[in-house]
Design an enzyme around this catalytic site. Structure first.
Site, PDB file in Angstrom:
ATOM      1  CE  LYS A  49      17.078  45.608  11.348  1.00  0.00           C
ATOM      2  NZ  LYS A  49      17.013  46.777  10.479  1.00  0.00           N
ATOM      3  CD  GLN A  93      16.959  50.326  11.307  1.00  0.00           C
ATOM      4  OE1 GLN A  93      17.643  49.329  11.115  1.00  0.00           O
ATOM      5  NE2 GLN A  93      15.640  50.276  11.251  1.00  0.00           N
ATOM      6  CG  ASP A 116      19.136  46.509   4.861  1.00  0.00           C
ATOM      7  OD1 ASP A 116      18.387  45.633   5.317  1.00  0.00           O
ATOM      8  OD2 ASP A 116      19.524  47.493   5.516  1.00  0.00           O
TER       9      ASP A 116
HETATM   10  N1  GUN Z   1      14.049  50.461   8.476  1.00  0.00           N
HETATM   11  C1  GUN Z   1      12.911  49.738   8.434  1.00  0.00           C
HETATM   12  N2  GUN Z   1      13.149  48.511   7.930  1.00  0.00           N
HETATM   13  C2  GUN Z   1      14.460  48.457   7.632  1.00  0.00           C
HETATM   14  C3  GUN Z   1      15.307  47.456   7.082  1.00  0.00           C
HETATM   15  O1  GUN Z   1      14.898  46.333   6.745  1.00  0.00           O
HETATM   16  N3  GUN Z   1      16.619  47.804   6.947  1.00  0.00           N
HETATM   17  C4  GUN Z   1      17.082  49.032   7.293  1.00  0.00           C
HETATM   18  N4  GUN Z   1      18.374  49.284   7.089  1.00  0.00           N
HETATM   19  N5  GUN Z   1      16.327  49.983   7.800  1.00  0.00           N
HETATM   20  C5  GUN Z   1      15.026  49.688   7.980  1.00  0.00           C
END
Ligand code: GUN
Length: 287
Positions: A49, A93, A116
């Site tokens: 990311k 996350q 998100d």
């Molecule tokens: N863990 C697995 N997928 C995601 C996501 O799209 N965003 C976040 N913040 N955590 C995750």
């Protein structure tokens, strides 16, 4: 043999479009990624990311907190980022360590920075969106957003199709069901208590698998010509595999996403798109 939906290529195109816009912006959008603990899989996602963010010319801040960080300390970090003008999007996350309450932490992110779309306010907005909603302003969770783009990339229309979603998580299953419904599909959501899963999946013109179980969807569960989207990322001794048995299902499906190289890269590209969207919305609020 099914046609491959190339998530990697689609994601590259999306990131390229974002980069072009960011290059013209005086104030660059900023994304903060918060991780608690040192889960190896989460570490890889978080680095990807950050890398994507930097590659398109955005400002990136990565905050890694130790596993035993208290809820109060995590909330302090969120509050700091909420008040940081350089940051337009905040991502925590998940999964978080067991001693932390996910809903408390996610709800501390201010809704204008919830990149998100995990916050209950933004999920609520998604639920009540209709033809009066400005689709360009609506924040949509990254994985479901990427899935819709991948389905639409086939050129097949979603309206009137039978869509079956396997899995009911807040991150993928529930929001993708809402988005497919909004696109006028007839949607069924299946889960661990579904009585005859195969009978349901065999009706699917569009099948989305998001259960977190390796090779769970087998070839005999697929309707001929279906669009099969695999949102699973499972670590096995044989490497990373999806929720869909690719070898079997690609013999029956019309279109299929691979793992890796499918939903994963699109999720990250959509995160970058969402960061840009929040930066634009933030800038117009200040005017
Ligand atoms: N863990 C697995 N997928 C995601 C996501 O799209 N965003 C976040 N913040 N955590 C995750």
């Amino acid at each position: 043999m099914a046609q491959l939906i190339d998530g990697k290529a689609l994601a590259k195109k999306t990131r390229g479009n974002v980069k072009e816009i960011v290059e013209k912006m005086k104030t660059k959008p900023g994304l903060a990624v918060v991780m608690v603990g040192d889960d190896p899989a989460s570490k890889i996602y978080v680095s990807s990311k950050e890398k994507a963010c930097i590659e398109v010319g955005m400002y990136s801040e990565k905050v890694i907190l130790p596993e035993n960080t208290s809820e109060e300390e995590v909330l302090k970090t969120i509050h700091r980022l909420n008040n940081d003008k350089k940051i337009n999007g905040i991502l925590v996350q998940v999964p978080l360590p067991k001693h932390l309450t996910e809903s408390v932490i996610i709800d501390a992110i201010c809704v204008e920075k919830d990149v998100d779309c995990f916050h209950k306010y933004n999920l609520g907005q998604l639920l009540v969106a209709d033809e009066h909603t400005n689709a360009n302003e609506l924040i949509v969770p990254c994985t479901p957003k990427g899935i819709i783009e991948m389905i639409e990339s086939t050129g097949q229309s979603i309206a009137g199709k039978k869509a079956v979603v396997v899995g009911r998580s807040n991150i993928v299953g529930k929001p993708i069901a809402i988005l497919l419904l909004e696109k006028n599909a007839t949607v069924t959501v299946c889960h661990s208590r579904t009585k005859d899963l195969k009978a349901e999946t065999l009706t699917a013109d569009i099948l989305v698998a998001a259960v977190g179980r390796p090779n769970f969807i087998t070839g005999d569960m697929i309707k001929k010509g279906a669009i099969v989207i695999d949102a699973g990322i499972n670590r096995t001794d044989k490497g990373i595999v999806g929720d869909v048995d690719f070898v079997q299902c690609s013999q029956v499906a019309g279109y299929i996403t691979p793992v890796p190289g499918g939903v994963g890269p699109m999720t990250i590209a959509c995160l970058i798109e969402n960061t840009l969207l929040l930066a634009k919305k933030g800038a117009s609020l200040k005017k």
